[in-house]
Design a protein around this motif. Structure first.
Motif, PDB file in Angstrom:
ATOM      1  N   UNK A 291       0.791  -1.235   0.000  1.00  0.00           N
ATOM      2  CA  UNK A 291       0.000   0.000   0.000  1.00  0.00           C
ATOM      3  C   UNK A 291       0.818   1.278   0.000  1.00  0.00           C
ATOM      4  N   UNK A 292       2.143   1.196   0.136  1.00  0.00           N
ATOM      5  CA  UNK A 292       2.952   2.412   0.317  1.00  0.00           C
ATOM      6  C   UNK A 292       2.826   3.354  -0.868  1.00  0.00           C
ATOM      7  N   UNK A 293       2.690   4.634  -0.552  1.00  0.00           N
ATOM      8  CA  UNK A 293       2.640   5.687  -1.558  1.00  0.00           C
ATOM      9  C   UNK A 293       3.485   6.844  -1.054  1.00  0.00           C
ATOM     10  N   UNK A 294       4.319   7.362  -1.913  1.00  0.00           N
ATOM     11  CA  UNK A 294       5.218   8.454  -1.515  1.00  0.00           C
ATOM     12  C   UNK A 294       4.457   9.631  -0.917  1.00  0.00           C
ATOM     13  N   UNK A 378      10.522   4.655 -20.906  1.00  0.00           N
ATOM     14  CA  UNK A 378      11.351   5.698 -20.305  1.00  0.00           C
ATOM     15  C   UNK A 378      12.650   5.120 -19.740  1.00  0.00           C
ATOM     16  N   UNK A 379      12.569   3.971 -19.113  1.00  0.00           N
ATOM     17  CA  UNK A 379      13.783   3.367 -18.561  1.00  0.00           C
ATOM     18  C   UNK A 379      14.734   2.918 -19.668  1.00  0.00           C
ATOM     19  N   UNK A 380      14.179   2.347 -20.732  1.00  0.00           N
ATOM     20  CA  UNK A 380      15.041   1.931 -21.841  1.00  0.00           C
ATOM     21  C   UNK A 380      15.692   3.145 -22.488  1.00  0.00           C
ATOM     22  N   UNK A 381      14.933   4.222 -22.661  1.00  0.00           N
ATOM     23  CA  UNK A 381      15.501   5.450 -23.237  1.00  0.00           C
ATOM     24  C   UNK A 381      16.595   6.019 -22.346  1.00  0.00           C
ATOM     25  N   UNK A 382      16.389   5.944 -21.040  1.00  0.00           N
ATOM     26  CA  UNK A 382      17.416   6.450 -20.134  1.00  0.00           C
ATOM     27  C   UNK A 382      18.680   5.592 -20.206  1.00  0.00           C
ATOM     28  N   UNK A 383      18.498   4.283 -20.340  1.00  0.00           N
ATOM     29  CA  UNK A 383      19.655   3.386 -20.473  1.00  0.00           C
ATOM     30  C   UNK A 383      20.433   3.722 -21.732  1.00  0.00           C
ATOM     31  N   UNK A 384      19.719   3.956 -22.820  1.00  0.00           N
ATOM     32  CA  UNK A 384      20.392   4.286 -24.076  1.00  0.00           C
ATOM     33  C   UNK A 384      21.124   5.619 -23.988  1.00  0.00           C
ATOM     34  N   UNK A 400      11.448  10.304 -13.839  1.00  0.00           N
ATOM     35  CA  UNK A 400      11.568   8.862 -13.956  1.00  0.00           C
ATOM     36  C   UNK A 400      11.190   8.177 -12.650  1.00  0.00           C
ATOM     37  N   UNK A 401      11.458   8.836 -11.541  1.00  0.00           N
ATOM     38  CA  UNK A 401      11.128   8.297 -10.233  1.00  0.00           C
ATOM     39  C   UNK A 401       9.730   8.708  -9.785  1.00  0.00           C
ATOM     40  N   UNK A 402       9.380   9.966 -10.043  1.00  0.00           N
ATOM     41  CA  UNK A 402       8.079  10.478  -9.598  1.00  0.00           C
ATOM     42  C   UNK A 402       6.925   9.780 -10.287  1.00  0.00           C
ATOM     43  N   UNK A 403       7.092   9.468 -11.573  1.00  0.00           N
ATOM     44  CA  UNK A 403       5.988   8.881 -12.334  1.00  0.00           C
ATOM     45  C   UNK A 403       5.877   7.371 -12.141  1.00  0.00           C
TER      46      UNK A 403
END
Length: 695
Positions: A291-294, A378-384, A400-403
């Motif tokens: 259930x955790x939410x920032x 988004x993660x793949x684009x960041x890796x590239x 990337x973290x907030x979304x």
């Protein structure tokens, strides 16, 4: 009336059970070894502590004493000798760990000695106190309470005296098993303080309140718990209180510090589960991770340098979540709870439960909703993009973290690996392809993402096994486990996925790779100790047959009685924490009666001694289980025994009164004598005389 035969060695009494005499508690010289059944169960309590609750343990103690027909003083003496034997073995390094490095061997031995010391000094006196309370409740109408207390004290004081006044047992004073004047007299010539007095002065509630007010005290709690043997019970209560409170308040940072301590200090984790069930620890953690939410996370923090709005705060939250998540997985793996996970976890639709059932599953992008498709992209684009900017890993984009959230990243990390590797496989230049892949996933070595590697590494292993040595997945495994990357991966992850990685690296085709050997050696040092269980691997039929064969083999030697006790203990004691009914003692006993023993006398045994040993085995099983109430297939266990063992061995004589006569000196006669060597069984089932008359 059958002439009772004596067993081949001392152990079981054949007289009617009598309470110990009140006029004297003088004990005979202790036997060289305690009862095998008692020794086995004491070891079982320490090694498989998540399985048996205190109430079940006390109930089992009662049955053991009943079957052994021991007076209280003898029974408690056997309990203490069994516990002290385990303590002596653990302190001498006899951990039975197999082939381990010196460092890991010493650490495991230390953890074992901590458990045994806690069991001897705290846990066993607690169980004996509960057993005494149970006995007093059953007989309080028959005797004066004061007299019963006096009898109890004199009994336990005589036991301690028989153990040469072992001063470690004076915690028994706290449990009111012995009198203060006895302890003072015991210690009068020794430089030993009554050190238990004043212990637990603050109590678990006061200590937990202090730590909740100042979480920095967590380090003090962790550092001082193991050495304070007399405080173990209250310290475990404090740990459980902290976990429960911080989980409910979503106080991620202090909770993560405590969870990290439990992950890294397995002796402390084992100590917690010596006193508490794994479900007690996991329930609040499971609810938090599901259930955790920032946005609703508690603002409780141990530092003021982190801003709530900055990316560092998100990275810290991800890392804290990951530590808590890893403790859940580590507990389930360490205590082999996968088979019964439905009874450990509460939310069958929650993230933790569903992920554990498919940790390495991947998804095609067209099956994902927009949110999760964007996460993977988004993660793949960041890796590239990180390939062109070496410093980009130190500046993870805020969005990337907030979304996203840690749950989604854990769930979709195998898909991120799969999608990126599939794209890179289209690169025609092999050198470029391999060079790129060696650094592409370094992002997942960061503390805020490393907890996602469990599912990702499992998928990489599956893909490498499918495609072979030249696959990109194999190259990524080598890269992530290379010397420059290996230390960044949390040790608990290496333990959790190590065996699967070794399945890949130890393939004959890979062994020629010179980079493999050092990686393999490092992984072995982090593998969690998992001796395996014949019951789970071979199944119940194989398990029962192996026990039967060992007991039958031992019947030819002087250890036959101890072998029968141990065989019965293995059959009637819950060895695995599983909801699979085929692994439960009731099923094993049913197999023993309907299959193994049913065909024994015509195929397996030839001598009176073999029959006698199997009779002892059956007697222990029948007396130490609820044979008249436990039902398998619409029949009680006793009915199965009668129909498949007793009636199966009757004579074919036409005269009804002679059909059940047993030839003298035959294997069946030996079985009858062993079975009836405890008169209490005849009290429970007097009809046994009808089936086992002597010819």
């Amino acid at each position: 009336m059958i002439q009772q035969s004596k067993p081949p060695q001392q152990g079981l009494s054949h007289t009617q059970h009598q309470p110990p005499p009140t006029q004297s508690f003088l004990l005979p010289s202790p036997t060289p070894l305690p009862s095998t059944a008692i020794l086995f169960f004491v070891y079982h309590l320490v090694w498989y502590r998540p399985i048996i609750t205190e109430n079940l343990a006390v109930e089992y103690f009662e049955k053991l004493q009943y079957v052994q027909n021991y007076p209280d003083s003898i029974f408690y003496l056997h309990l203490w000798i069994s516990a002290l034997t385990g303590l002596a073995e653990s302190c001498a390094g006899g951990s039975g760990c197999g082939s381990l490095s010196s460092t890991s061997f010493n650490f495991i031995t230390f953890g074992h000695s901590i458990l045994w010391k806690s069991f001897v000094l705290v846990k066993l006196p607690l169980l004996i106190e509960k057993l005494e309370s149970r006995k007093m409740e059953e007989s309080w109408l028959e005797k004066d309470v004061v007299q019963m207390e006096e009898i109890k004290n004199r009994c336990h004081e005589s036991v301690i005296g028989e153990l040469f006044g072992f001063t470690g047992l004076i915690i028994c004073l706290k449990r009111r098993l012995v009198r203060r004047e006895f302890v003072v007299g015991l210690l009068k010539d020794r430089a030993v303080e009554l050190e238990w007095e004043g212990m637990d002065a603050t109590g678990p509630d006061a200590l937990s309140v202090a730590i909740l007010a100042d979480p920095v005290m967590i380090d003090h709690l962790v550092a001082t718990t193991l050495p304070q043997y007399f405080d173990h019970e209250s310290r475990v209560a404090t740990i459980m209180k902290l976990v429960s409170t911080w989980s409910a308040n979503k106080a991620m940072q202090p909770l993560a510090i405590l969870c990290r301590a439990l992950i890294e200090n397995t002796a402390l984790l084992d100590l917690v589960h010596l006193y508490r069930h794994p479900a007690d620890l996991l329930a609040p953690l499971e609810q938090l991770c599901n259930s955790w939410d920032k946005e609703v996370s508690s603002s409780l923090s141990l530092s003021s340098s982190t801003t709530e709005s900055g990316v560092d705060s998100y990275k810290e939250d991800y890392e804290n979540f990951g530590i808590i998540f890893l403790l859940i997985v580590a507990v389930i793996a360490r205590y082999d709870l996968y088979a019964n996970i439905s009874e450990i976890l509460h939310d069958k639709q929650g993230f933790i439960y569903t992920w554990l059932h498919q940790p390495s599953i991947t998804y095609s992008l067209d099956t994902l909703d927009i949110e999760h498709r964007n996460l993977v992209s988004h993660f793949i684009n960041f890796i590239l993009s990180s390939n062109n900017n070496a410093s980009s890993l130190n500046s993870v984009p805020d969005d990337l973290l907030k979304e996203s959230n840690p749950r989604s990243l854990i769930q979709f990390s195998p898909t991120i690996f799969q999608q990126h590797i599939s794209a890179q496989e289209l690169e025609p230049n092999e050198n470029v392809r391999l060079k790129t892949m060696t650094t592409d996933f370094n992002l997942f070595l960061e503390p805020c993402f490393s907890f996602c590697l469990i599912g990702a590494l499992q998928w990489l292993c599956n893909d490498a096994l499918l495609k072979g040595q030249l696959s990109l997945s194999f190259g990524v495994i080598k890269s992530l486990l290379s010397s420059s990357s290996y230390e960044k991966i949390p040790s608990v992850i290496k333990s959790l996925v190590g065996s699967r990685v070794l399945d890949v690296l130890q393939k004959p085709a890979y062994m020629m790779d010179t980079e493999i050997a050092p990686i393999t050696e490092k992984i072995r040092t982090h593998l969690a100790l998992n001796p395996g269980k014949v019951l789970q691997v071979g199944g119940p039929h194989v398990f029962v047959r192996l026990i039967f064969e060992e007991v039958l083999s031992a019947s030819k030697s002087s250890i036959s009685l101890r072998a029968a006790e141990l065989g019965a203990s293995l059959l009637i004691t819950q060895l695995t924490y599983s909801n699979n009914p085929h692994l439960h003692p009731t099923t094993l006993i049913h197999i023993l009666f309907t299959e193994t023993l049913a065909s024994t006398f015509t195929k397996k045994i030839e001598s009176y001694a073999q029959g006698f040993t199997l009779g002892l085995l059956s007697m222990h099983v029948l007396l130490r289980t609820d044979i008249f109430t436990l039902v398998v297939g619409n029949k009680t266990l006793y009915e199965h025994f009668r129909e498949n063992v007793l009636l199966n061995n009757k004579n074919d004589n036409n005269h009804e009164e002679d059909r059940f006569k047993v030839p003298r000196y035959s294997p069946v006669r030996g079985f009858a004598d062993g079975l009836l060597s405890h008169v209490e069984l005849l009290d429970k089932a007097p009809e046994l005389l009808k089936y086992l008359k002597e010819e």
